[in-house]
Design a protein around this motif. Structure first.
Motif, mmCIF file in Angstrom:
data_model
loop_
_atom_site.group_PDB
_atom_site.id
_atom_site.type_symbol
_atom_site.label_atom_id
_atom_site.label_comp_id
_atom_site.label_asym_id
_atom_site.label_seq_id
_atom_site.Cartn_x
_atom_site.Cartn_y
_atom_site.Cartn_z
ATOM 1 N N TRP A 1 -0.473 11.564 -20.502
ATOM 2 C CA TRP A 1 0.630 10.812 -19.905
ATOM 3 C C TRP A 1 0.480 10.791 -18.385
ATOM 4 C CZ3 TRP A 1 6.291 11.469 -22.008
ATOM 5 C CH2 TRP A 1 7.093 10.456 -21.476
ATOM 6 N N LEU A 2 0.163 11.940 -17.834
ATOM 7 C CA LEU A 2 -0.012 12.030 -16.388
ATOM 8 C C LEU A 2 -1.173 11.155 -15.920
ATOM 9 C CD1 LEU A 2 1.137 13.489 -13.921
ATOM 10 C CD2 LEU A 2 -0.562 15.296 -14.294
ATOM 11 N N TRP A 3 -2.263 11.168 -16.702
ATOM 12 C CA TRP A 3 -3.418 10.347 -16.324
ATOM 13 C C TRP A 3 -3.128 8.849 -16.442
ATOM 14 C CZ3 TRP A 3 -7.360 11.309 -13.473
ATOM 15 C CH2 TRP A 3 -7.797 12.627 -13.309
ATOM 16 N N MET A 4 -2.194 8.483 -17.294
ATOM 17 C CA MET A 4 -1.800 7.069 -17.363
ATOM 18 C C MET A 4 -1.190 6.613 -16.047
ATOM 19 S SD MET A 4 -2.630 5.561 -20.174
ATOM 20 C CE MET A 4 -1.558 4.142 -20.148
ATOM 21 N N PHE A 5 -0.405 7.490 -15.407
ATOM 22 C CA PHE A 5 0.145 7.158 -14.102
ATOM 23 C C PHE A 5 -0.979 6.943 -13.086
ATOM 24 C CE2 PHE A 5 4.060 9.289 -15.746
ATOM 25 C CZ PHE A 5 4.928 8.236 -15.532
ATOM 26 N N TYR A 6 -1.954 7.879 -13.081
ATOM 27 C CA TYR A 6 -3.046 7.765 -12.120
ATOM 28 C C TYR A 6 -3.878 6.508 -12.365
ATOM 29 C CZ TYR A 6 -2.117 12.582 -10.693
ATOM 30 O OH TYR A 6 -1.542 13.726 -10.208
ATOM 31 N N ILE A 7 -4.125 6.204 -13.634
ATOM 32 C CA ILE A 7 -4.915 5.010 -13.972
ATOM 33 C C ILE A 7 -4.183 3.747 -13.526
ATOM 34 C CG2 ILE A 7 -5.774 3.617 -15.904
ATOM 35 C CD1 ILE A 7 -6.363 6.268 -17.359
ATOM 36 N N THR A 8 -2.867 3.744 -13.681
ATOM 37 C CA THR A 8 -2.067 2.589 -13.253
ATOM 38 C C THR A 8 -2.177 2.383 -11.749
ATOM 39 O OG1 THR A 8 -0.518 2.931 -15.071
ATOM 40 C CG2 THR A 8 0.241 1.588 -13.226
ATOM 41 N N ILE A 9 -2.136 3.467 -10.997
ATOM 42 C CA ILE A 9 -2.255 3.363 -9.543
ATOM 43 C C ILE A 9 -3.628 2.836 -9.156
ATOM 44 C CG2 ILE A 9 -2.370 4.726 -7.413
ATOM 45 C CD1 ILE A 9 -0.212 6.541 -8.617
ATOM 46 N N VAL A 10 -4.674 3.367 -9.793
ATOM 47 C CA VAL A 10 -6.038 2.906 -9.489
ATOM 48 C C VAL A 10 -6.190 1.433 -9.853
ATOM 49 C CG1 VAL A 10 -8.473 3.178 -10.099
ATOM 50 C CG2 VAL A 10 -7.044 5.203 -9.738
ATOM 51 N N PHE A 11 -5.641 1.048 -11.009
ATOM 52 C CA PHE A 11 -5.705 -0.364 -11.423
ATOM 53 C C PHE A 11 -5.032 -1.256 -10.386
ATOM 54 C CE2 PHE A 11 -3.565 -3.997 -13.337
ATOM 55 C CZ PHE A 11 -4.615 -4.646 -13.954
ATOM 56 N N GLY A 12 -3.859 -0.836 -9.912
ATOM 57 C CA GLY A 12 -3.141 -1.624 -8.926
ATOM 58 C C GLY A 12 -3.914 -1.779 -7.625
ATOM 59 N N LEU A 13 -4.545 -0.703 -7.181
ATOM 60 C CA LEU A 13 -5.322 -0.777 -5.945
ATOM 61 C C LEU A 13 -6.524 -1.699 -6.102
ATOM 62 C CD1 LEU A 13 -5.216 2.992 -4.922
ATOM 63 C CD2 LEU A 13 -3.991 1.092 -3.831
ATOM 64 N N ILE A 14 -7.212 -1.613 -7.261
ATOM 65 C CA ILE A 14 -8.357 -2.499 -7.515
ATOM 66 C C ILE A 14 -7.887 -3.949 -7.575
ATOM 67 C CG2 ILE A 14 -10.121 -3.148 -9.205
ATOM 68 C CD1 ILE A 14 -10.318 -0.188 -9.953
ATOM 69 N N TYR A 15 -6.741 -4.167 -8.206
ATOM 70 C CA TYR A 15 -6.197 -5.532 -8.307
ATOM 71 C C TYR A 15 -5.931 -6.105 -6.916
ATOM 72 C CZ TYR A 15 -3.131 -9.385 -9.655
ATOM 73 O OH TYR A 15 -2.581 -10.619 -9.811
ATOM 74 N N MET A 16 -5.374 -5.298 -6.027
ATOM 75 C CA MET A 16 -5.049 -5.792 -4.693
ATOM 76 C C MET A 16 -6.302 -6.113 -3.885
ATOM 77 S SD MET A 16 -1.659 -3.833 -3.309
ATOM 78 C CE MET A 16 -2.433 -2.248 -3.139
ATOM 79 N N VAL B 1 0.830 -1.206 0.000
ATOM 80 C CA VAL B 1 0.000 0.000 0.000
ATOM 81 C C VAL B 1 0.863 1.253 0.000
ATOM 82 C CG1 VAL B 1 -1.717 1.309 1.314
ATOM 83 C CG2 VAL B 1 -1.926 -1.174 1.122
ATOM 84 N N ALA B 2 1.931 1.238 0.786
ATOM 85 C CA ALA B 2 2.811 2.404 0.856
ATOM 86 C C ALA B 2 3.441 2.700 -0.503
ATOM 87 C CB ALA B 2 3.889 2.175 1.896
ATOM 88 N N SER B 3 3.702 1.666 -1.291
ATOM 89 C CA SER B 3 4.292 1.872 -2.612
ATOM 90 C C SER B 3 3.353 2.658 -3.515
ATOM 91 C CB SER B 3 4.622 0.524 -3.253
ATOM 92 O OG SER B 3 5.576 -0.176 -2.495
ATOM 93 N N PHE B 4 2.067 2.320 -3.479
ATOM 94 C CA PHE B 4 1.102 3.052 -4.306
ATOM 95 C C PHE B 4 0.918 4.484 -3.803
ATOM 96 C CE2 PHE B 4 -0.086 -1.257 -5.519
ATOM 97 C CZ PHE B 4 -0.252 -1.112 -6.885
ATOM 98 N N VAL B 5 0.822 4.631 -2.488
ATOM 99 C CA VAL B 5 0.679 5.978 -1.926
ATOM 100 C C VAL B 5 1.909 6.815 -2.254
ATOM 101 C CG1 VAL B 5 0.482 7.300 0.212
ATOM 102 C CG2 VAL B 5 -0.851 5.203 -0.079
ATOM 103 N N GLY B 6 3.078 6.200 -2.151
ATOM 104 C CA GLY B 6 4.309 6.913 -2.460
ATOM 105 C C GLY B 6 4.362 7.358 -3.911
ATOM 106 N N CYS B 7 3.915 6.489 -4.832
ATOM 107 C CA CYS B 7 3.892 6.859 -6.252
ATOM 108 C C CYS B 7 2.963 8.050 -6.489
ATOM 109 C CB CYS B 7 3.447 5.665 -7.096
ATOM 110 S SG CYS B 7 4.676 4.341 -7.229
ATOM 111 N N TYR B 8 1.796 8.004 -5.861
ATOM 112 C CA TYR B 8 0.838 9.114 -6.021
ATOM 113 C C TYR B 8 1.420 10.415 -5.493
ATOM 114 C CZ TYR B 8 -3.202 12.096 -5.198
ATOM 115 O OH TYR B 8 -4.073 13.170 -5.161
#
Length: 309
Positions: free
Chosen positions: A60-75, A14-21
């Motif tokens: 490009w910036l929204w791709m980063f955000y979408i990746t983070i959201v995808f990762g959280l949903i996956y978890m 979780v900290a990894s995703f929060v850190g990326c954001y």
């Protein structure tokens, strides 16, 4: 998994995703005294190559955000947070077992039909042998080679030299139960029994003489008596192996032919090493892994390699 490691993994994930954001947000902020958008930042190279303060494209910036959201949903949906199994309760073990069950339901009747046929008859069935070859390549080629001609320490399955017999029953038994797991199948170190290095050398020369390989005749003559007294119990008085003596369960090789399992050819050093150190080669059992029906087909394929139906 213990509670400690479960929490450790979950917090790190979780900290990894929060850190990326937070990193994205921090690098996107305008800083004090920063050049305006589209203006020169003050960095210049090669006289006229200037760096402009241009933000990342929005897509490009929204791709980063979408990746983070995808990762959280996956978890949340799949097991990624320690012992949490996910909403779908998915596991690679369950998926593997389901795929195996589906494959068994599809192919088991085919193998069952093959299992009803005698091995010599099955060896003449071209379609069955194609299936048997695929089994061999998947489960046997790592040791015996894709051509089944073996390697140093691994028997050639295409010739007529067999340690435990080349009958359909013997081949099937070898695959089902494996070989070399019993004490009587192992060759013990014999240096002590032969009187040390000199006895080992003399017997090694005698062993070489049995197959007509280059050897020292005087040393071979000196080693014959010890071979007869100590080695003949397993290899036979004439050195033709336990199979020739009617003992198909010991696996003592024939020493009179030109087949050398533990070397590329006749080698005094290899023979001495075998006598001095012993041999404990093993073949794993495949009954549990493959089941009797597949082993029957595999045995037919191995049988076909040295028997032309």
């Amino acid at each position: 998994m213990s509670s400690f490691w479960s929490w450790f993994i979950s917090i790190i994930a979780v900290a990894s995703f929060v850190g990326c954001y937070l990193l994205i947000r921090w690098t996107s902020r305008r800083r004090q005294n920063e050049a305006g958008e589209g203006e020169v930042t003050g960095h210049t190279w090669d006289d006229n190559l200037q760096e402009l303060n241009n933000p990342l494209p929005a897509w490009w910036l929204w791709m980063f955000y979408i990746t983070i959201v995808f990762g959280l949903i996956y978890m949340v949906l799949y097991p990624a947070l320690g012992r949490f199994e996910g909403v779908f309760n998915w596991s690679q073990t369950d998926q593997y077992e389901a795929e195996v069950a589906a494959a068994e339901a599809r192919f088991a009747p085919i193998f069952a039909a093959y299992a009803k046929q005698p091995i010599p008859q099955l060896a003449g069935d071209a379609a069955a042998m194609r299936a048997g070859q695929r089994l061999f390549l998947n489960y046997c080629a790592q040791c015996h080679g894709s051509s089944a001609t073996g390697a140093v320490g691994f028997p050639n399955l295409t010739d007529e030299d067999w340690l435990y017999g080349g009958t359909p029953e013997a081949i099937e038994t070898s695959i089902l139960n494996g070989r070399g797991h019993n004490p009587w199948e192992k060759m013990p170190p014999m240096a002590g029994a032969l009187g040390g290095d000199e006895g080992v050398e003399n017997v090694a020369h005698y062993v070489l003489s049995l197959s007509g390989a280059p050897h020292d005749a005087a040393k071979a003559a000196a080693g014959k008596a010890k071979f007869t007294a100590i080695c003949a119990g397993c290899h036979g008085p004439d050195g033709k192996g336990s199979l020739a003596m009617g003992n198909p369960i010991m696996g003592a090789p024939n020493l009179t032919d030109a087949v050398w399992l533990h070397s590329a050819g006749p080698s005094l050093e290899a023979v001495e090493a075998a006598i001095r150190e012993g041999r404990e080669g093993q073949m794993p059992a495949h009954e549990v892994l493959l089941g009797k029906d597949k082993v029957h087909l595999l045995a037919a394929y191995v049988y076909s390699l040295s028997h032309n139906p």
